[in-house]
Motif scaffolding. Structure first.
Motif, PDB file in Angstrom:
ATOM      1  N   PHE A 188      -2.134   1.706  -7.259  1.00  0.00           N
ATOM      2  CA  PHE A 188      -2.248   1.676  -5.778  1.00  0.00           C
ATOM      3  C   PHE A 188      -3.437   0.973  -4.888  1.00  0.00           C
ATOM      4  O   PHE A 188      -3.887   1.031  -3.982  1.00  0.00           O
ATOM      5  CB  PHE A 188      -2.510   3.182  -5.243  1.00  0.00           C
ATOM      6  N   ALA A 189      -3.998  -0.150  -5.960  1.00  0.00           N
ATOM      7  CA  ALA A 189      -5.052  -0.904  -5.561  1.00  0.00           C
ATOM      8  C   ALA A 189      -4.663  -1.572  -4.302  1.00  0.00           C
ATOM      9  O   ALA A 189      -5.452  -1.828  -3.370  1.00  0.00           O
ATOM     10  CB  ALA A 189      -5.739  -1.822  -6.544  1.00  0.00           C
ATOM     11  N   GLU A 190      -3.337  -2.265  -4.123  1.00  0.00           N
ATOM     12  CA  GLU A 190      -3.054  -3.067  -3.041  1.00  0.00           C
ATOM     13  C   GLU A 190      -3.173  -2.266  -1.890  1.00  0.00           C
ATOM     14  O   GLU A 190      -3.072  -2.890  -0.590  1.00  0.00           O
ATOM     15  CB  GLU A 190      -1.881  -3.610  -3.408  1.00  0.00           C
ATOM     16  N   GLU A 191      -2.871  -0.882  -1.766  1.00  0.00           N
ATOM     17  CA  GLU A 191      -2.718   0.142  -0.758  1.00  0.00           C
ATOM     18  C   GLU A 191      -4.219   0.296  -0.331  1.00  0.00           C
ATOM     19  O   GLU A 191      -4.750   0.482   1.027  1.00  0.00           O
ATOM     20  CB  GLU A 191      -1.997   1.313  -0.962  1.00  0.00           C
ATOM     21  N   TYR A 192      -4.854   0.834  -1.225  1.00  0.00           N
ATOM     22  CA  TYR A 192      -6.348   1.130  -1.168  1.00  0.00           C
ATOM     23  C   TYR A 192      -7.300   0.321  -0.453  1.00  0.00           C
ATOM     24  O   TYR A 192      -7.908   0.406   0.518  1.00  0.00           O
ATOM     25  CB  TYR A 192      -6.788   1.566  -2.595  1.00  0.00           C
ATOM     26  N   MET A 193      -7.218  -1.132  -0.932  1.00  0.00           N
ATOM     27  CA  MET A 193      -8.236  -2.163  -0.567  1.00  0.00           C
ATOM     28  C   MET A 193      -8.236  -2.416   0.821  1.00  0.00           C
ATOM     29  O   MET A 193      -9.388  -2.547   1.495  1.00  0.00           O
ATOM     30  CB  MET A 193      -8.068  -3.230  -1.400  1.00  0.00           C
ATOM     31  N   PRO A 194      -7.019  -2.511   1.511  1.00  0.00           N
ATOM     32  CA  PRO A 194      -6.913  -2.531   2.988  1.00  0.00           C
ATOM     33  C   PRO A 194      -7.553  -1.427   3.622  1.00  0.00           C
ATOM     34  O   PRO A 194      -8.249  -1.471   4.869  1.00  0.00           O
ATOM     35  CB  PRO A 194      -5.670  -2.740   3.329  1.00  0.00           C
ATOM     36  N   MET A 195      -7.343  -0.227   3.186  1.00  0.00           N
ATOM     37  CA  MET A 195      -8.061   1.060   3.740  1.00  0.00           C
ATOM     38  C   MET A 195      -9.511   0.935   3.711  1.00  0.00           C
ATOM     39  O   MET A 195     -10.217   1.294   4.709  1.00  0.00           O
ATOM     40  CB  MET A 195      -7.781   2.306   3.109  1.00  0.00           C
ATOM     41  N   LEU A 196      -9.991   0.458   2.549  1.00  0.00           N
ATOM     42  CA  LEU A 196     -11.481   0.327   2.337  1.00  0.00           C
ATOM     43  C   LEU A 196     -12.284  -0.863   3.444  1.00  0.00           C
ATOM     44  O   LEU A 196     -13.107  -0.518   3.982  1.00  0.00           O
ATOM     45  CB  LEU A 196     -11.787  -0.046   1.119  1.00  0.00           C
ATOM     46  N   GLN A 278      -6.552   9.422   8.949  1.00  0.00           N
ATOM     47  CA  GLN A 278      -5.017   9.488   8.778  1.00  0.00           C
ATOM     48  C   GLN A 278      -4.116   8.258   9.399  1.00  0.00           C
ATOM     49  O   GLN A 278      -3.676   7.698   8.871  1.00  0.00           O
ATOM     50  CB  GLN A 278      -4.538  10.738   9.272  1.00  0.00           C
ATOM     51  N   ALA A 279      -4.665   7.944  10.708  1.00  0.00           N
ATOM     52  CA  ALA A 279      -4.212   7.056  11.359  1.00  0.00           C
ATOM     53  C   ALA A 279      -4.556   5.562  10.751  1.00  0.00           C
ATOM     54  O   ALA A 279      -3.884   4.666  10.808  1.00  0.00           O
ATOM     55  CB  ALA A 279      -4.659   7.049  12.848  1.00  0.00           C
ATOM     56  N   MET A 280      -5.825   5.535  10.166  1.00  0.00           N
ATOM     57  CA  MET A 280      -6.176   4.092   9.612  1.00  0.00           C
ATOM     58  C   MET A 280      -5.573   4.083   8.100  1.00  0.00           C
ATOM     59  O   MET A 280      -5.332   3.100   7.915  1.00  0.00           O
ATOM     60  CB  MET A 280      -7.848   4.373   9.212  1.00  0.00           C
ATOM     61  N   ILE A 281      -5.265   5.171   7.703  1.00  0.00           N
ATOM     62  CA  ILE A 281      -4.573   5.075   6.288  1.00  0.00           C
ATOM     63  C   ILE A 281      -3.262   4.694   6.296  1.00  0.00           C
ATOM     64  O   ILE A 281      -2.610   3.783   5.571  1.00  0.00           O
ATOM     65  CB  ILE A 281      -4.773   6.308   5.455  1.00  0.00           C
TER      66      ILE A 281
END
Length: 290
Positions: A188-196, A278-281
């Motif tokens: 899930f790194a491709e999902e997580y990195m934009p969140m960070l 939640q809105a950011m994620i």
């Protein structure tokens, strides 16, 4: 959503359960601390990449399970090292050492985490049975700081016996938030990195301490305003979920599938910050089937 139905006459004594969990947490922590100054002598196994286990974990878990079974037999047990399945009116979820990498590296930030999940149809305290699987007891004990976080469903949360509440920070721009980087499962790194990336640019600061149970407990007492992480195990988040909820916060499965974030995709905070996180994620999440 996984729920285990039981007859409505099933009930739990929450006072006995919190006493049992506190005793078990201290018992497990005593084992951990007995090895604390001899970490180099520990035999360490690799369960998977960056997923370590030592005899300290195993012995602490055995001590916790023995203490719980002696005080409250007949409940299910799901533990990190020995496994198990949910059963009976309620199930204990046990992480004998949350923050194993910190512990093995001599970083004094780790905890024993114990939760009790009441299954659908089980009555707790005075009232109707819970409709879905629900965390009802949470204990997170940090032996390095001697900080004991406790929570009881419908009653409240405490730190060393003093009631705690989550922060009142109204926005992400004013928030300090915690997170956990992908360390074991990188799918899930491709999902997580934009969140960070978004969090770094929209909050007051992002912290990564390496112990999910303490991240949730610290959010419950207002040290953090919010927290999110992906790829965890249910025993990582079960206790902290209850402690945070009873401190006035919100802790949910970021996919809004499960009644508590048993799938390991957690977003948490005070009500305002949780909503903003939640809105950011959400824009970065890929679909996940129930």
């Amino acid at each position: 959503m996984q729920n285990i139905s039981h007859p409505k006459h099933s009930s739990l004594d929450l006072r006995a359960a919190i006493d049992a969990a506190v005793t078990a947490a201290h018992t497990g922590a005593a084992v951990l601390q007995s090895y604390a100054h001899h970490r180099a002598d520990l035999v360490i196994d690799h369960k998977a990449r960056n997923d370590l286990v030592s005899q300290a974990d195993r012995e602490a878990e055995a001590a916790v399970i023995d203490a719980l079974q002696a005080r409250m037999p007949g409940l299910g047990i799901v533990a990190e090292e020995t496994g198990g399945v949910p059963q009976g009116p309620a199930t204990w979820y046990i992480d004998p050492l949350d923050g194993t990498t910190n512990y093995l590296s001599g970083i004094p930030h780790y905890a024993v985490s114990i939760a009790l999940i009441a299954h659908a149809g089980t009555a707790v305290a005075i009232g109707e049975p819970v409709a879905v699987d629900t965390p009802v007891i949470g204990v997170v004990y940090d032996p390095c700081r001697e900080e004991l976080f406790t929570g009881v469903y419908g009653i409240g949360s405490w730190l060393n016996g003093r009631r705690i509440a989550c922060s009142r920070t109204p926005s992400l721009a004013e928030s300090v938030v915690a997170t956990g980087f992908p360390f074991r499962d990188f799918s899930f790194a491709e999902e997580y990195m934009p969140m960070l990336h978004d969090a770094i640019h929209t909050t007051r600061g992002v912290r990564r301490q390496g112990a999910a149970a303490l991240d949730l407990a610290w959010t419950a007492c207002g040290r953090y305003d919010g927290y999110w992480e992906m790829g965890l195990a249910p025993w990582d988040v079960a206790a902290g979920t209850l402690i945070l909820r009873e401190a006035g916060g919100v802790c949910t499965d970021m996919y809004n599938i499960d009644s508590w974030p048993r799938g390991g995709y957690v977003v948490a905070g005070n009500p305002q910050v949780h909503k903003a996180l939640q809105a950011m994620i959400a824009p970065h999440l890929k679909p996940r089937q129930a």
